[in-house]
Design an enzyme around this catalytic site. Structure first.
Site, short mmCIF file in Angstrom:
data_model
loop_
_atom_site.label_atom_id
_atom_site.label_comp_id
_atom_site.label_asym_id
_atom_site.label_seq_id
_atom_site.Cartn_x
_atom_site.Cartn_y
_atom_site.Cartn_z
N CYS A 104 -2.62 -21.50 43.80
CA CYS A 104 -1.41 -20.83 44.29
C CYS A 104 -1.61 -20.39 45.76
O CYS A 104 -1.77 -21.24 46.63
CB CYS A 104 -1.05 -19.67 43.38
SG CYS A 104 0.68 -19.14 43.54
N HIS A 198 -1.78 -22.39 38.12
CA HIS A 198 -2.80 -21.38 37.80
C HIS A 198 -3.66 -21.78 36.61
O HIS A 198 -3.47 -21.28 35.49
CB HIS A 198 -2.12 -20.05 37.49
CG HIS A 198 -1.64 -19.30 38.68
ND1 HIS A 198 -2.48 -18.61 39.53
CD2 HIS A 198 -0.38 -19.13 39.17
CE1 HIS A 198 -1.78 -18.04 40.48
NE2 HIS A 198 -0.51 -18.34 40.31
N GLU A 200 -6.53 -20.78 36.00
CA GLU A 200 -7.39 -19.64 35.64
C GLU A 200 -6.71 -18.62 34.75
O GLU A 200 -7.38 -17.75 34.17
CB GLU A 200 -7.91 -18.95 36.91
CG GLU A 200 -6.94 -17.98 37.58
CD GLU A 200 -5.87 -18.64 38.44
OE1 GLU A 200 -5.14 -17.93 39.15
OE2 GLU A 200 -5.74 -19.89 38.39
#
Length: 294
Positions: A104, A198, A200
């Site tokens: 991002c 994303h 993660e």
């Protein structure tokens, strides 16, 4: 034992706000995910945006095996001290030759530091799920996307996007909303792999982000009311708890590539699996003589 540096893209106020809502700052989320993927890793978290942040010179960054750049509400096109400090940090990461990964705002920061451009999205937002991300020809053979399907969905929430990639960058994946969803950047002796989405994040954290930005999502035309946003957030939170629940997969229009944590983390896992290759390639490039200048 690998030693990773996680760089928060958030300011101090943004970190505290995220802790209140999600329980962790973006850097703390990254660290938790990395510890699950590589339990023996030593992890240091820094906040380059802070005015009292430790300044890492290239030699100091070279002791780390990898640097990870988090997401945040950062607008890298803003000319303010916080952004300038982070751009300086990212340029030092490139110059150190330490392999780096970002998601991002982390991708956007690397792009801007290497000479590309970032803009506010013409379509205003991509929120919750980035749909039908598709590799480019280069991306199909790139190790960052190894194991990915012909197209996939991923957790995402952003109102900015990369407009132009810097020189010596490779576009790896796109979708209909955001052209640059994944890229490799080679700059000043360093190699960066990054994604706009994303890998993660847990789905519960995406649900929290939707609730925090509910009014923006309505204003962007992605939902009719904040109640609609709450409904979508509740579905994502429920899928977090039960990723094989078929009714939720159907309602959200996703498959197990999105629902299962290990599959969502594909790009992070691939980066970690190829760290030695990235580092060796980068050092070989740095050691090669510039025959044109001889």
């Amino acid at each position: 034992m690998p030693h990773f540096l996680v760089a928060e893209s958030e300011t101090a106020d943004e970190r505290e706000a995220r802790r209140r809502h999600a329980g962790k700052s973006s850097g703390e989320t990254y660290a938790a995910t990395l510890r699950q993927l590589q339990p023996d890793a030593e992890i240091t978290i820094v906040a380059p945006a802070d005015d009292d942040a430790q300044v890492y010179e290239t030699d100091a960054l070279g002791v780390f095996d990898a640097v990870f750049i988090t997401g945040s509400p950062l607008h890298v096109y803003d000319d303010n001290p916080e952004v300038r400090r982070q751009l300086t940090f990212m340029r030092s990461v490139f110059a150190s030759g330490t392999p780096s990964f970002g998601s991002c705002a982390g991708l956007q920061l690397a792009v801007a530091a290497a000479g590309g451009t970032v803009r506010k999205m013409p379509q205003q937002m991509e929120a919750g799920i980035a749909r039908r991300i598709t590799p480019t020809d280069a991306g199909r053979d790139h190790p960052l996307l190894a194991g990915r399907a012909a197209s996939w969905d991923a957790p995402a929430i952003h109102g900015d996007e990369v407009e132009t990639l810097p020189a010596d960058a490779t576009l790896l994946a796109s979708n209909a909303v955001t052209t640059i969803q994944a890229a490799e950047i080679r700059h000043d002796g360093g190699v960066f792999w990054g994604v706009q989405y994303h890998p993660e994040l847990a789905l519960g954290e995406i649900a929290v982000a939707l609730r925090r930005q509910a009014e923006d999502i309505v204003e962007a035309g992605l939902a009719e009311t904040t109640d609609d946003v709450e409904h979508r957030a509740a579905q994502l939170a429920a899928l977090h708890d039960d990723p094989d629940r078929r009714s939720l997969l159907w309602a959200l229009g996703v498959d197990r590539e999105f629902a299962h944590e290990a599959r969502r983390r594909t790009e992070l896992s691939n980066f970690l699996d190829h760290l030695a290759d990235i580092d060796a390639s980068d050092r070989a490039d740095a050691a090669s003589p510039d025959l044109c200048s001889a």
